[in-house]
Design an enzyme around this catalytic site. Structure first.
Site, PDB file in Angstrom:
ATOM      1  N   SER A  48       0.841  -1.196   0.000  1.00 12.98           N
ATOM      2  CA  SER A  48       0.000   0.000   0.000  1.00 12.98           C
ATOM      3  C   SER A  48       0.870   1.239   0.000  1.00 12.98           C
ATOM      4  CB  SER A  48      -0.939   0.014   1.214  1.00 12.98           C
ATOM      5  OG  SER A  48      -0.206   0.181   2.402  1.00 12.98           O
ATOM      6  N   CYS A  49       0.258   2.337  -0.450  1.00 18.20           N
ATOM      7  CA  CYS A  49       0.892   3.651  -0.419  1.00 18.20           C
ATOM      8  C   CYS A  49      -0.232   4.675  -0.295  1.00 18.20           C
ATOM      9  CB  CYS A  49       1.754   3.885  -1.665  1.00 18.20           C
ATOM     10  SG  CYS A  49       0.829   3.918  -3.206  1.00 18.20           S
ATOM     11  N   LEU A  50       0.036   5.918  -0.612  1.00 18.89           N
ATOM     12  CA  LEU A  50      -0.988   6.941  -0.452  1.00 18.89           C
ATOM     13  C   LEU A  50      -2.001   6.937  -1.597  1.00 18.89           C
ATOM     14  CD1 LEU A  50      -1.825   9.171   1.508  1.00 18.89           C
ATOM     15  CD2 LEU A  50      -0.442  10.758   0.165  1.00 18.89           C
TER      16      LEU A  50
ATOM     17  N   GLY B 295      -1.613   4.732  -4.683  1.00 17.18           N
ATOM     18  CA  GLY B 295      -1.651   3.510  -5.480  1.00 17.18           C
ATOM     19  C   GLY B 295      -0.524   3.355  -6.475  1.00 17.18           C
TER      20      GLY B 295
ATOM     21  N   SER C 170       2.519   1.513  -4.760  1.00 18.55           N
ATOM     22  CA  SER C 170       2.199   0.119  -4.431  1.00 18.55           C
ATOM     23  C   SER C 170       2.216  -0.742  -5.698  1.00 18.55           C
ATOM     24  CB  SER C 170       0.863   0.008  -3.695  1.00 18.55           C
ATOM     25  OG  SER C 170      -0.191   0.522  -4.454  1.00 18.55           O
TER      26      SER C 170
END
Length: 98
Positions: free
Chosen positions: A79-81, A83, A86
């Site tokens: 996950s990231c902020l 997408g 990720s």
């Protein structure tokens, strides 16, 4: 959120996967974790460290990230902020055989 079987996951899908012992790696930068908060039961490995981290000796990985290193057959979600990172993380992991 990204996983090989499903490129986009909802937060609820992630919560359900975590019940099945899926490793959740958050690839945001550490300052983002400090500013926006940590996702429960995730480990933070910034995207810039991910390739090296996934090739570490398992003992070094455990010492660095306080988590058992995933095997290549273990299910992993990134996950990231927004997408983008990720998806990059998923590509990196898959290129290493995960």
């Amino acid at each position: 959120l990204c996983a090989a079987a499903e490129l986009n996951l909802s937060y609820q899908e992630l919560k359900d996967l975590k019940k099945a012992n899926v490793l959740h790696i958050d690839v945001r930068e550490r300052w983002e974790i400090d500013r926006f908060g940590k996702i429960p039961e995730s480990i933070n490995i910034p995207l810039g460290e991910l390739m090296e981290a996934l090739q570490m000796d398992p003992m070094d990985f455990k010492q660095q990230y306080n988590q058992k290193m995933p095997s290549k057959s273990d299910p992993v979600v990134f996950s990231c902020l927004a997408g983008t990172r990720s998806k990059q993380a998923l590509g990196f992991a898959m290129s290493l055989g995960f």
